[in-house]
Design an enzyme around this catalytic site. Structure first.
Site, PDB file in Angstrom:
ATOM      1  N   HIS A 120      66.226 -15.326  12.341  1.00  0.00           N
ATOM      2  CA  HIS A 120      65.012 -15.078  11.575  1.00  0.00           C
ATOM      3  C   HIS A 120      64.271 -16.630  11.905  1.00  0.00           C
ATOM      4  O   HIS A 120      64.375 -17.701  12.192  1.00  0.00           O
ATOM      5  CB  HIS A 120      65.659 -14.956  10.206  1.00  0.00           C
ATOM      6  CG  HIS A 120      66.892 -13.756   8.851  1.00  0.00           C
ATOM      7  ND1 HIS A 120      67.599 -13.520   9.947  1.00  0.00           N
ATOM      8  CD2 HIS A 120      65.743 -12.500   8.786  1.00  0.00           C
ATOM      9  CE1 HIS A 120      67.514 -12.183   8.966  1.00  0.00           C
ATOM     10  NE2 HIS A 120      66.480 -11.503   9.156  1.00  0.00           N
ATOM     11  N   LYS A 124      63.463 -18.632   6.431  1.00  0.00           N
ATOM     12  CA  LYS A 124      64.513 -17.927   5.637  1.00  0.00           C
ATOM     13  C   LYS A 124      65.307 -19.178   4.646  1.00  0.00           C
ATOM     14  O   LYS A 124      66.079 -19.708   5.694  1.00  0.00           O
ATOM     15  CB  LYS A 124      64.967 -17.094   7.033  1.00  0.00           C
ATOM     16  CG  LYS A 124      66.569 -16.357   6.073  1.00  0.00           C
ATOM     17  CD  LYS A 124      66.711 -14.723   6.556  1.00  0.00           C
ATOM     18  CE  LYS A 124      67.441 -14.264   5.399  1.00  0.00           C
ATOM     19  NZ  LYS A 124      67.479 -13.537   5.038  1.00  0.00           N
TER      20      LYS A 124
HETATM   21  P1  NAP Z   1      58.321 -16.920   0.637  1.00  0.00           P
HETATM   22  O1  NAP Z   1      56.931 -15.915   1.679  1.00  0.00           O
HETATM   23  O2  NAP Z   1      58.760 -18.173   0.380  1.00  0.00           O
HETATM   24  O3  NAP Z   1      57.698 -15.592   0.000  1.00  0.00           O
HETATM   25  C1  NAP Z   1      58.502 -16.035  -1.491  1.00  0.00           C
HETATM   26  C2  NAP Z   1      57.053 -16.164  -2.585  1.00  0.00           C
HETATM   27  O4  NAP Z   1      58.122 -15.508  -3.620  1.00  0.00           O
HETATM   28  C3  NAP Z   1      56.369 -17.407  -2.548  1.00  0.00           C
HETATM   29  O5  NAP Z   1      54.987 -16.537  -2.655  1.00  0.00           O
HETATM   30  C4  NAP Z   1      56.363 -17.887  -3.847  1.00  0.00           C
HETATM   31  O6  NAP Z   1      55.203 -18.843  -4.187  1.00  0.00           O
HETATM   32  C5  NAP Z   1      56.912 -16.700  -4.692  1.00  0.00           C
HETATM   33  N1  NAP Z   1      57.762 -17.026  -5.601  1.00  0.00           N
HETATM   34  C6  NAP Z   1      58.998 -18.181  -6.071  1.00  0.00           C
HETATM   35  N2  NAP Z   1      59.399 -18.650  -7.088  1.00  0.00           N
HETATM   36  C7  NAP Z   1      58.886 -17.031  -7.896  1.00  0.00           C
HETATM   37  C8  NAP Z   1      59.133 -16.787  -9.443  1.00  0.00           C
HETATM   38  N3  NAP Z   1      59.875 -17.887 -10.107  1.00  0.00           N
HETATM   39  N4  NAP Z   1      57.847 -16.052  -9.921  1.00  0.00           N
HETATM   40  C9  NAP Z   1      57.353 -15.401  -8.701  1.00  0.00           C
HETATM   41  N5  NAP Z   1      57.146 -16.197  -7.477  1.00  0.00           N
HETATM   42  C10 NAP Z   1      57.570 -16.791  -7.159  1.00  0.00           C
HETATM   43  O7  NAP Z   1      59.673 -15.444   1.140  1.00  0.00           O
HETATM   44  P2  NAP Z   1      59.018 -14.440   2.240  1.00  0.00           P
HETATM   45  O8  NAP Z   1      59.454 -14.315   3.751  1.00  0.00           O
HETATM   46  O9  NAP Z   1      57.944 -13.629   1.996  1.00  0.00           O
HETATM   47  O10 NAP Z   1      60.372 -13.473   1.774  1.00  0.00           O
HETATM   48  C11 NAP Z   1      60.880 -13.726  -0.275  1.00  0.00           C
HETATM   49  C12 NAP Z   1      62.508 -13.010  -0.048  1.00  0.00           C
HETATM   50  O11 NAP Z   1      62.815 -11.377   0.603  1.00  0.00           O
HETATM   51  C13 NAP Z   1      63.575 -13.812   0.578  1.00  0.00           C
HETATM   52  O12 NAP Z   1      64.587 -13.545  -0.438  1.00  0.00           O
HETATM   53  C14 NAP Z   1      64.084 -12.727   1.927  1.00  0.00           C
HETATM   54  O13 NAP Z   1      65.217 -13.076   2.319  1.00  0.00           O
HETATM   55  C15 NAP Z   1      63.779 -11.756   1.442  1.00  0.00           C
HETATM   56  N6  NAP Z   1      64.003 -10.851   2.638  1.00  0.00           N
HETATM   57  C16 NAP Z   1      64.210  -9.221   2.116  1.00  0.00           C
HETATM   58  C17 NAP Z   1      63.781  -8.415   2.485  1.00  0.00           C
HETATM   59  C18 NAP Z   1      64.732  -6.966   2.118  1.00  0.00           C
HETATM   60  O14 NAP Z   1      64.398  -5.849   3.252  1.00  0.00           O
HETATM   61  N7  NAP Z   1      65.665  -6.418   1.739  1.00  0.00           N
HETATM   62  C19 NAP Z   1      62.995  -8.138   4.369  1.00  0.00           C
HETATM   63  C20 NAP Z   1      63.011  -9.775   4.694  1.00  0.00           C
HETATM   64  C21 NAP Z   1      62.343 -10.449   3.152  1.00  0.00           C
HETATM   65  P3  NAP Z   1      55.119 -20.350  -3.989  1.00  0.00           P
HETATM   66  O15 NAP Z   1      54.917 -20.535  -2.638  1.00  0.00           O
HETATM   67  O16 NAP Z   1      53.770 -20.416  -4.652  1.00  0.00           O
HETATM   68  O17 NAP Z   1      56.255 -20.370  -5.026  1.00  0.00           O
END
Ligand code: NAP
Length: 206
Positions: A120, A124
């Site tokens: 990844h 991550k």
């Molecule tokens: P990312 O780019 O770091 O995005 C996370 C977002 O969540 C950021 O914009 C952050 O905002 C926001 N956030 C943090 N705390 C929050 C809260 N309390 N309330 C509302 N928003 C909040 O991460 P990502 O790559 O998009 O991945 C997000 C999650 O999805 C991870 O856990 C990843 O492992 C998972 N994921 C799952 C799948 C699946 O198919 N299940 C696929 C891909 C990723 P700020 O930056 O402003 O703090």
């Protein structure tokens, strides 16, 4: 649908918001308002934020679709059951990844020796990935999991099976976060009809 979205500005969230809006859904940023009048919620944030976000949905009796990985699935299931609200979580919303897990489960019946390599992007936070843990659980053979975190990667996984004189490799590559849109749309369409508690895995909906 009116969808409460946690993580609209995230790497996955931004792609999903565009995908949901293109299908006519009304997506609201949950950092600004409460989920009260929404039909469903989506959370793609971080492991230490998901519990509080989903608890807000449970209090408002809004079913939640959770993409964030690395949280306590059993504890959230218990809280959703107690609240009488259906929720859904898939460790991977890409259809190809679901098939990879299904094929790995099948291959493990023939090849008990296997190892998983999950790769990844460097941002991550959790390791091993939720997909790798779910794959290992379905294989039932306790495979070693190797985690790689490097710039340039999106989400990739290989399951390598070894037997006398042969290996079998099952590999899935997510090349764009658009891969998660169809699975999230499917979950949003079905979550309200699921039983109270947390249903896990896209297989349950396919
Ligand atoms: P990312 O780019 O770091 O995005 C996370 C977002 O969540 C950021 O914009 C952050 O905002 C926001 N956030 C943090 N705390 C929050 C809260 N309390 N309330 C509302 N928003 C909040 O991460 P990502 O790559 O998009 O991945 C997000 C999650 O999805 C991870 O856990 C990843 O492992 C998972 N994921 C799952 C799948 C699946 O198919 N299940 C696929 C891909 C990723 P700020 O930056 O402003 O703090």
């Amino acid at each position: 649908m009116r969808i409460a979205f946690f993580g609209v500005r995230g790497k996955v969230g931004a792609v999903l918001v565009a995908g949901l809006e293109s299908q006519g859904h009304d997506v609201l940023d949950m950092r600004d308002i409460a989920p009260d009048d929404c039909d469903a919620a989506v959370d793609f944030t971080r492991p230490d934020a998901v519990d509080a976000n989903v608890d807000r949905c449970l209090a408002a009796r809004v079913p939640a679709v959770i993409g964030t990985t690395g949280f306590d699935v059993d504890a959230l299931d218990a809280r959703a059951k107690a609240a009488g609200v259906p929720c859904f979580h898939a460790p991977n919303f890409a259809y190809g990844a679901v098939l990879m897990m299904r094929f790995a489960e099948e291959a493990a019946k023939v090849f008990p020796q296997a190892e998983i390599v999950e790769l990844h992007g460097e941002a991550k936070r959790d390791a091993p990935s939720g997909t790798a843990k779910a794959t290992a659980a379905r294989m039932g053979t306790d495979p070693i999991i190797h985690s790689v975190r490097l710039p340039g990667l999106v989400a990739h996984q290989e399951v390598i099976f070894g037997g006398p004189g042969e290996t079998l490799t099952i590999r899935h590559d997510t090349t764009s976060r658009e891969a998660f849109v169809p699975g999230v749309l499917l979950a949003l369409g079905r979550v309200r009809d699921l039983p109270p508690g947390l249903t896990v895995g896209l297989d349950a909906l396919l």
